[in-house]
Design a protein around this motif. Structure first.
Motif, short mmCIF file in Angstrom:
data_model
loop_
_atom_site.label_atom_id
_atom_site.label_comp_id
_atom_site.label_asym_id
_atom_site.label_seq_id
_atom_site.Cartn_x
_atom_site.Cartn_y
_atom_site.Cartn_z
N ILE A 185 0.86 -1.19 0.00
CA ILE A 185 0.00 0.00 0.00
C ILE A 185 0.90 1.23 0.00
N TRP A 186 0.55 2.19 -0.86
CA TRP A 186 1.27 3.47 -0.87
C TRP A 186 0.38 4.55 -0.25
N LEU A 187 0.98 5.38 0.60
CA LEU A 187 0.28 6.49 1.24
C LEU A 187 0.99 7.80 0.93
N LYS A 188 0.24 8.85 0.91
CA LYS A 188 0.81 10.20 0.81
C LYS A 188 0.42 10.97 2.07
N ASP A 189 1.44 11.41 2.80
CA ASP A 189 1.21 12.13 4.06
C ASP A 189 0.27 11.34 4.96
N ASN A 190 0.56 10.00 5.09
CA ASN A 190 -0.20 9.09 5.97
C ASN A 190 -1.67 8.99 5.58
N ASP A 191 -1.98 9.25 4.34
CA ASP A 191 -3.34 9.13 3.85
C ASP A 191 -3.31 8.44 2.49
N GLU A 192 -4.47 8.05 2.01
CA GLU A 192 -4.54 7.37 0.72
C GLU A 192 -4.03 8.29 -0.39
N LEU A 193 -3.53 7.63 -1.44
CA LEU A 193 -3.08 8.40 -2.60
C LEU A 193 -4.27 9.13 -3.23
N PRO A 194 -4.04 10.30 -3.80
CA PRO A 194 -5.13 11.01 -4.48
C PRO A 194 -5.71 10.15 -5.62
N ASP A 195 -7.00 10.26 -5.80
CA ASP A 195 -7.67 9.54 -6.90
C ASP A 195 -7.38 10.29 -8.20
N ASP A 196 -6.18 10.02 -8.73
CA ASP A 196 -5.70 10.78 -9.88
C ASP A 196 -4.96 9.82 -10.80
N GLU A 197 -5.27 9.85 -12.08
CA GLU A 197 -4.64 8.92 -13.03
C GLU A 197 -3.16 9.19 -13.21
N ARG A 198 -2.67 10.32 -12.68
CA ARG A 198 -1.23 10.60 -12.78
C ARG A 198 -0.41 9.69 -11.87
N PHE A 199 -1.07 9.08 -10.86
CA PHE A 199 -0.37 8.20 -9.92
C PHE A 199 -0.48 6.75 -10.41
N LEU A 200 0.66 6.16 -10.76
CA LEU A 200 0.70 4.81 -11.30
C LEU A 200 1.41 3.90 -10.30
N VAL A 201 0.70 2.91 -9.75
CA VAL A 201 1.27 1.99 -8.77
C VAL A 201 1.66 0.71 -9.48
N GLY A 202 2.96 0.42 -9.50
CA GLY A 202 3.45 -0.81 -10.09
C GLY A 202 3.71 -1.87 -9.04
N LYS A 203 4.31 -2.99 -9.48
CA LYS A 203 4.58 -4.07 -8.53
C LYS A 203 5.59 -3.64 -7.49
N ASP A 204 6.64 -2.93 -7.91
CA ASP A 204 7.71 -2.56 -7.00
C ASP A 204 7.94 -1.05 -6.96
N ASN A 205 7.02 -0.24 -7.50
CA ASN A 205 7.30 1.19 -7.53
C ASN A 205 6.02 1.99 -7.59
N LEU A 206 6.20 3.31 -7.39
CA LEU A 206 5.13 4.29 -7.54
C LEU A 206 5.65 5.38 -8.45
N THR A 207 4.90 5.66 -9.52
CA THR A 207 5.32 6.68 -10.46
C THR A 207 4.27 7.79 -10.49
N ILE A 208 4.76 9.07 -10.47
CA ILE A 208 3.87 10.23 -10.53
C ILE A 208 4.20 10.99 -11.80
N MET A 209 3.21 11.14 -12.64
CA MET A 209 3.39 11.85 -13.90
C MET A 209 2.96 13.31 -13.74
N ASN A 210 3.61 14.20 -14.53
CA ASN A 210 3.21 15.61 -14.60
C ASN A 210 3.05 16.21 -13.19
N VAL A 211 4.15 16.20 -12.45
CA VAL A 211 4.15 16.58 -11.03
C VAL A 211 3.72 18.03 -10.86
N THR A 212 2.87 18.26 -9.86
CA THR A 212 2.44 19.62 -9.50
C THR A 212 2.84 19.91 -8.06
#
Length: 1206
Positions: free
Chosen positions: A575-602
């Motif tokens: 499970i990946w968390l951002k600031d101890n909370d769930e990741l934003p419901d945003d298609e820019r956040f891609l959760v892979g088997k061993d990584n987390l990728t964020i596209m077009n960072v703001t």
């Protein structure tokens, strides 16, 4: 002599029995087991003791009980059996003892008033309920009465009586008008506890005809109304108008104006009254006063403080309310009513009694045949309650005998019980204010072992973690538990295993080889049973590549890695968390088997990202921070403090913790580094904010630890590099439950203030540290190193307790434990104190003095025994004083000096002694109480020393070749004077010193004439005294011989320090003699010219005209005006005035001269030494001496020389 104490045989056996360790059976809360075991009845639900019922509804008298077999129920009414089958209105609920009285179908509640008691019975015993007193509520009407109007003068007091009807329960009283609006109340107008309406002073606006008292009976939901009361207030103005209308102009009229009055009490009356209240109740004390201006009420407790956190003021401080009163609240309470004209007070003596309350209530006892046990019933109250026992509802004195049972006051002792010993026992503790009734059964069971843990239960643990294998069991007698590993394994023993009393086997550090089958065996004398469980050991889950800190430009792409390793039989979830909370419901956040990728960072993606790996047995996590920066080039950024957080929310409320969440405000281009959380305690310190904790700037939640009995509200402050934000709006309030104290008072000390006491002090706990109401302190003490029991006392609202009657200065062990209504704080640590000190008993002995020199001595003494010090040894004091000087043999006022030597020192130095003197000294030991007796006075003498300088040196009678010297003996001879030494030498005009001459003078001389000196010469003298030890300090002086016999001059007056040496012999200088001759010649020529003009013969007309009209400015002045006038021979030899700067004008005034030597001197006798300092400071004389003739010890001044010449 010690007294022997004998204990009766029966008492001795009882004490011996109570000292044994008695262990009763614990019955597990297993539903299947409980259904199978026999159990005596237990009352589970019953109606209150004082049960007021609504007469319009059915009466339900509750009585519920449990037992095996299920119990049957019966009732008594007013002490006799109540046969419900004979009363058609009464029914009993099925499988219950609850009675229902049918009132709604014709029954009358008054017919069922009485005292009811329920009994629940089965084959193992009988339990009984409390005595339940049934009373129907009553709400009677007001009696008819004729109410006269109240006519009151403005400023007078008034009481409107309510006198409500007596109801059950008592009604609630309030005053309203015809429009059903509550009458306003204030410090001037208020309602008393009895319902009456009190006016401290009436005003014209109090006039009305609808003062109505209402009584509300809550039980029946009815309100009764009294007849309206009329009040008419006559003001002074209207009264004057009425009088004026009825009198003629010549009549004298006029009512008195409204007069101010000092306070008087309307209730209570008199100066004292009494009040009895029960422990735990609310104490209400009332004082209502009349007066003009309206009095103000103040409350105090004599000899103490009003209890904090339990004291409240109501009805404009006219009512003192103390909740949850205890015996410590007994005492005298004084109310003081005060206005500008005076005050009045009333003292209410409050006594707090107590209905019985439990100290130790009896508890159910489950025993095996042949075992021993006790039932203990301890209660307290004021007065002390009496304890009585019943067995199965029958007084134990007339109950069937049981040889295994023995009653001893508040304790029943059971020994070698059998199954027939099972019964329900009732303990009744009662006094005049109430009673307590408790049921406790003794259940004797004979049961073979049973294992309650499911068979073949599988346990899985992570390697290197503890493993706990359960073996829940029951049996009577209590079974013994053994553990085996494997099918044919031996019994487990050793330090690698921990065996718990509940049968659990603990393997503190489980390894791979710990896996396998484990067998639990339970056996007692009635049988044996075993059960197998399985243990599997799993590899721990690990993150072998953790996410790393990233800095990314806005609109870029970033990736965090989280590669894991885990046991192959366990299925992990990531499970990946951002600031101890769930990741934003945003298609820019891609959760892979061993990584987390964020596209077009703001900028919103800035924060802490956490990878959490969970299995069914363990969990691991790792975090990394993402910082988003602007892409270059960047415009100028304005940095500011962050905006305050908002939307604070409290969740997960527990007794000792709560979760606070918030939404951060705008960070204003500077990342938030941390959040500071503060709290307010509205219960103890409203309006004061305290620091709670702080969390990193990436968090928006915090788990906060809480203290009991605190009304919390929280606020959050954001912090960045620029500064702190404004605080957020406070969160909602959260009141934590009360609990026993967590800590004990600090800084506990035991210090005696008197020889026979021990004063125990401590720092009291603060409000929020009390953890609940009723904060008290248990103060305990016992003498150290003596086999004594602890003595304890419980106090409240103090921080000091005095133990009297202690031995003098002995060590005590002291401890102070906090407690409140919910229990005690943890056991406190002990501190060592001492009882009070007394003055030391003996003086130091063997005092010896060694004189080192004439001003220093060393004193020695033997230390006193520590037992005789009777306190903390602080040191020794040496008192010493001078008896007399050996050189003068004269006594003087004795001035004792004191030197203190700290600690256990046995010697000291005495400095500053006077030589050649006789001294006495003594030594005293000092403790915290004071000084002990003095040692015998020791006499010692100091040897001779060198003397001080002679007290003065005067030089008089100067002649051409001689000077007379006079001196005074030294102020401090410091021994026997042997002689004086005089040295002198001449000083020439260039201030060089000539040869030194030395003269030895006998000690008995006080003057000397020096002859054969050079005339008009300055000499410097050095003079000192000698003893056999040596020479003392010297005194110096200077003097001048005169020029010749005809030139004897008056001494110069006022010679300044800086000019003393330079004016010597100026008249003998060649340049000065030539200047004086020129001045004299000029004066002679002027005199001749004046003489010629004066003696011219004849007068001319022009001259006469000038004489007739002379200009006053050119007229010859008179001698009195300071001008020349006519020449006279008599004036030829008069000297010029001192300080004159113009010899041609002999009449210049003294104040016109700014160089006069008189301005620098000390008078005609002032003399100066070689450095210009005044000799008088050494001579010992302050007054000026008259000049002797015209002689002077100074060289002639130039002004005097010129006067003499002229």
């Amino acid at each position: 002599m010690m007294k022997k104490m004998s204990i009766p045989t029966s008492k001795a056996s009882l004490v011996l029995f109570l000292c044994q360790i008695i262990s009763a059976l614990d019955v597990p809360l297993d539903s299947k087991l409980l259904e199978e075991l026999s159990q005596p009845p237990t009352i589970t639900q019953q109606s209150p003791k004082d049960y007021i019922v609504d007469p319009r509804e059915n009466i339900v008298i509750q009585c519920e009980a449990k037992g095996k077999p299920p119990p049957s129920f019966s009732w008594t009414r007013n002490g006799t059996h109540f046969d419900i089958d004979k009363d058609a209105q009464v029914t009993m609920k099925p499988n219950s003892g609850t009675l229902v009285v049918n009132i709604m179908n014709g029954g009358k509640a008054e017919a069922y008033e009485g005292v009811y008691q329920c009994t629940a019975r089965n084959e193992r015993g009988a339990a009984i309920s409390n005595n339940i007193v049934i009373r129907p509520s009553r709400s009677p009407l007001w009696t008819k009465e004729k109410l006269e109007p109240n006519h009151v003068r403005e400023g007078d007091s008034l009481v409107l009586h309510c006198r409500p009807p007596v109801g059950l329960p008592p009604p609630i009283i309030f005053w309203m008008d015809n429009a059903f609006q509550r009458l306003p109340q204030s410090e001037r107008v208020s309602q008393g506890l009895n319902g009456d309406l009190y006016f401290a002073n009436v005003q014209p606006e109090d006039t009305r005809e609808d003062y109505i008292c209402y009584a509300r009976f809550n039980h029946t939901q009815t309100i009764q109304q009294k007849q309206p009361i009329s009040v008419k207030v006559f003001s002074m103005d209207s009264l004057n108008d009425t009088i004026a209308a009825n009198l003629s102009d010549t009549d004298i009229y006029g009512a008195k104006p409204v007069t101010e009055r000092p306070p008087v009490l309307l209730t209570p009356t008199g100066s004292t009254s009494t009040k009895v209240e029960l422990r735990g109740n609310v104490l209400l004390l009332e004082c209502i006063a009349a007066g003009l201006p309206t009095p103000v009420i103040r409350w105090i407790k004599e000899g103490g403080e009003l209890p904090a956190n339990r004291t409240f003021f109501e009805n404009f401080k006219k009512t003192l309310k103390i909740i949850d009163v205890s015996e410590a609240d007994s005492g005298n309470y004084k109310c003081i009513a005060r206005n500008t004209l005076g005050s009045v007070h009333h003292v209410i003596s409050v006594t707090v009694k107590a209905a019985p309350y439990w100290i130790t209530a009896p508890r159910n006892l489950v025993l095996s045949p042949g075992e021993d046990g006790t039932l203990i019933c301890r209660a307290n109250g004021n007065p002390k309650p009496s304890i009585s026992w019943l067995a199965n509802g029958v007084p134990i004195a007339i109950a069937p005998e049981d040889p295994s049972r023995k009653v001893d006051g508040d304790t029943i002792i059971f020994s070698h019980v059998q199954e027939r010993s099972s019964a329900v026992y009732q303990c009744n503790a009662s006094n005049e204010y109430g009673y307590l009734l408790a049921n406790a059964f003794v259940n004797v069971l004979a049961e073979p072992p049973r294992i309650l843990t499911p068979a073949n239960k599988l346990y899985q643990v992570i390697a290197d973690s503890p493993a706990l294998l359960d073996c829940a069991y029951f049996g009577s007698p209590k079974p013994e538990i053994e553990w085996f590993k494997g099918v044919k394994g031996s019994i487990l023993r050793g330090n690698e295993y921990v065996f718990h009393d509940n049968g659990t086997l603990e393997i503190p550090v489980a390894q791979k080889d710990s896996a396998g089958t484990y067998t639990c065996v339970a056996r007692n004398e009635l049988g044996k049973i075993q059960n197998e469980v399985q243990l599997e050991i799993k590899d721990p889950t690990m993150i072998i590549k953790q996410p790393e800190y990233k800095v990314i430009q806005r609109y870029g792409q970033v990736s965090f890695e989280c590669i894991i390793k885990h046991d192959s039989t366990l299925l992990p979830t990531v499970i990946w968390l951002k600031d101890n909370d769930e990741l934003p419901d945003d298609e820019r956040f891609l959760v892979g088997k061993d990584n987390l990728t964020i596209m077009n960072v703001t900028d919103k993606d800035d924060g802490t990202y956490t990878c959490i790996v969970n299995t069914t047995l363990d969990s691991v996590s790792a975090s990394a921070v993402l910082t988003v920066v602007a892409a270059p080039p960047t415009p100028a950024i304005i940095y500011a403090r962050p905006n305050p957080p908002f939307d604070l929310e409290l969740t997960g409320q527990l007794e000792r913790s709560i979760e606070l969440s918030w939404i951060p405000g705008d960070e204003n281009n500077s990342p938030i580094t941390n959040f500071v959380i503060e709290y307010e305690d509205a219960l103890h310190e409203p309006g004061v904010w305290h620091y709670q904790t702080e969390v990193s700037g990436t968090q928006t939640t915090a788990q906060l630890k809480l203290s009991p009995y605190v009304n919390y509200s929280f606020r959050v402050i954001a912090v960045n590099k620029i500064g702190r934000s404004q605080p957020s709006e406070p969160s909602e309030q959260y009141l934590t439950k009360s609990a026993s104290p967590d800590e004990n008072p600090a800084n506990v000390q035991g210090i005696g203030s008197e020889p026979d006491n021990l004063v125990i002090t401590w720092e009291p706990l603060k409000g929020f540290q009390s953890n609940g109401p009723g904060l008290q302190y248990k103060v305990s003490w016992r003498q150290k190193d003596v086999d004594d029991e602890w003595t304890s006392v419980i106090v409240a609202n103090v921080s000091k307790y005095i133990v009297s009657g202690t031995p003098t200065f002995v060590p005590y062990e002291v401890k102070v434990q906090a407690l409140n209504d919910l229990g005690y704080a943890p056991e406190p640590s002990e501190v060592i104190g001492h009882s009070g000190e007394d003055l030391p008993m003996v003086a130091p002995g063997n005092v010896q003095v060694h004189v080192i020199n004439s001003t220093l001595a060393k004193v020695h003494w033997d230390p006193v025994p520590l037992k005789t010090v009777r306190g903390h040894l602080q040191g020794y004091k040496v008192y010493y004083w001078k008896v007399q000087s050996l050189s003068r043999r004269s006594r003087r006022h004795v001035e004792k000096k004191i030197l203190t030597f700290r600690g256990n020192k046995t010697f000291g130095m005495l400095p500053g002694l006077e030589p050649y003197s006789s001294y006495k000294l003594n030594v005293r030991v000092v403790n915290g109480k004071g000084e002990g007796p003095a040692s015998p006075d020791k006499v010692f003498k100091t040897p001779e020393g060198v003397p001080s300088s002679p007290s003065f040196l005067k030089i008089t009678n100067p002649t051409l070749d001689s000077l007379t010297l006079e001196w005074g003996s030294p102020t401090h001879p410091n021994g026997v004077l042997t002689s004086y030494t005089l040295k002198f030498q001449p000083i020439n005009n260039t201030h060089e010193l000539g040869p030194l001459v030395e003269i030895r003078i006998p000690a008995n001389e006080s003057s000397l004439i020096l002859k054969n000196l050079n005339y008009s010469t300055r000499y410097k003298f050095y003079f000192n005294a000698q003893t056999s030890v040596g020479s003392g300090s010297q005194i110096t002086e200077e003097a001048v011989t005169i020029m010749d016999e005809a030139g004897i001059l008056r001494p110069a007056v006022g010679v300044g320090k800086a000019m003393a040496s330079r004016q010597v012999d100026i008249a003998t200088q060649g340049w000065f003699i030539g200047l004086m001759c020129a001045v004299a010649l000029l004066i002679l020529i002027l005199l001749i010219v004046c003489f010629i003009r004066r003696n011219k013969g004849g007068k001319y007309p022009v001259k006469e005209k000038e004489d007739a009209h002379a200009d006053p400015e050119i007229q010859p002045m008179k001698e009195d005006d300071g001008t020349f006038g006519e020449y006279s021979d008599a004036e030829d030899h008069k000297p010029l005035k001192k300080g004159s700067r113009t010899p041609s004008d002999r009449t210049v005034k003294k104040e016109d001269s700014d160089d006069s030597l008189v301005d620098y001197g000390e008078g005609v006798n002032g003399q100066f030494n070689e450095d210009g300092s005044f000799i008088g400071q050494y001579s010992g004389k302050k007054e000026k001496e008259p000049a002797e003739g015209n002689e002077s010890s100074e060289a002639p001044s130039p002004v005097n020389a010129m006067n003499s010449f002229v």
